[in-house]
Scaffold this motif. Structure first.
Motif, PDB file in Angstrom:
ATOM      1  N   THR A  31       0.842  -1.153   0.029  1.00 41.43           N
ATOM      2  CA  THR A  31      -0.235   0.194   0.173  1.00 41.43           C
ATOM      3  C   THR A  31       1.111   1.349  -0.097  1.00 41.43           C
ATOM      4  O   THR A  31       1.642   1.362   0.844  1.00 41.43           O
ATOM      5  N   VAL A  33       1.967   4.764   0.789  1.00 32.51           N
ATOM      6  CA  VAL A  33       1.436   5.617   1.952  1.00 32.51           C
ATOM      7  C   VAL A  33       2.393   6.987   1.978  1.00 32.51           C
ATOM      8  O   VAL A  33       2.312   7.856   2.834  1.00 32.51           O
ATOM      9  N   SER A  50       1.197   9.995   3.766  1.00 29.86           N
ATOM     10  CA  SER A  50      -0.298  10.642   3.908  1.00 29.86           C
ATOM     11  C   SER A  50      -0.963   9.533   4.944  1.00 29.86           C
ATOM     12  O   SER A  50      -2.073   9.778   4.992  1.00 29.86           O
ATOM     13  N   ALA A  51      -0.380   8.395   5.334  1.00 26.43           N
ATOM     14  CA  ALA A  51      -0.779   7.541   6.281  1.00 26.43           C
ATOM     15  C   ALA A  51       0.171   7.039   7.199  1.00 26.43           C
ATOM     16  O   ALA A  51       1.345   6.938   6.720  1.00 26.43           O
ATOM     17  N   PRO A  53       1.110   3.803   9.177  1.00 26.56           N
ATOM     18  CA  PRO A  53       0.654   2.375   9.236  1.00 26.56           C
ATOM     19  C   PRO A  53       1.198   2.019  10.789  1.00 26.56           C
ATOM     20  O   PRO A  53       1.941   2.560  11.520  1.00 26.56           O
TER      21      PRO A  53
END
Length: 68
Positions: A31, A33, A50-51, A53
């Protein structure tokens, strides 16, 4: 002392993608991120996520030509 070769990408264009990887081998789920840019002196990276984990591992990979 020899000057290090400039490897920095243009300011607004990341040279690397940042991914969180969960699982192993061909069953791994990647993913995206964030993105990363090398420091001007080549001795590190600025990373923007942006995220954030909470599991898996973070992998930073150079962008391929077709992604640029």
């Amino acid at each position: 002392m020899a000057k290090k070769q400039e490897t920095a990408a243009p300011k607004n264009f990341p040279s690397h993608g940042v991914f969180v990887v969960e699982g192993e081998d061909e069953k791994a789920h990647w993913t995206k991120v964030g993105a990363a840019w090398p420091h001007q002196d080549g001795d590190g990276f600025n990373v923007i996520l942006s995220a954030l984990p909470v599991n898996g591992r973070i992998v930073i990979r150079a962008r391929k030509e077709e992604q640029r």
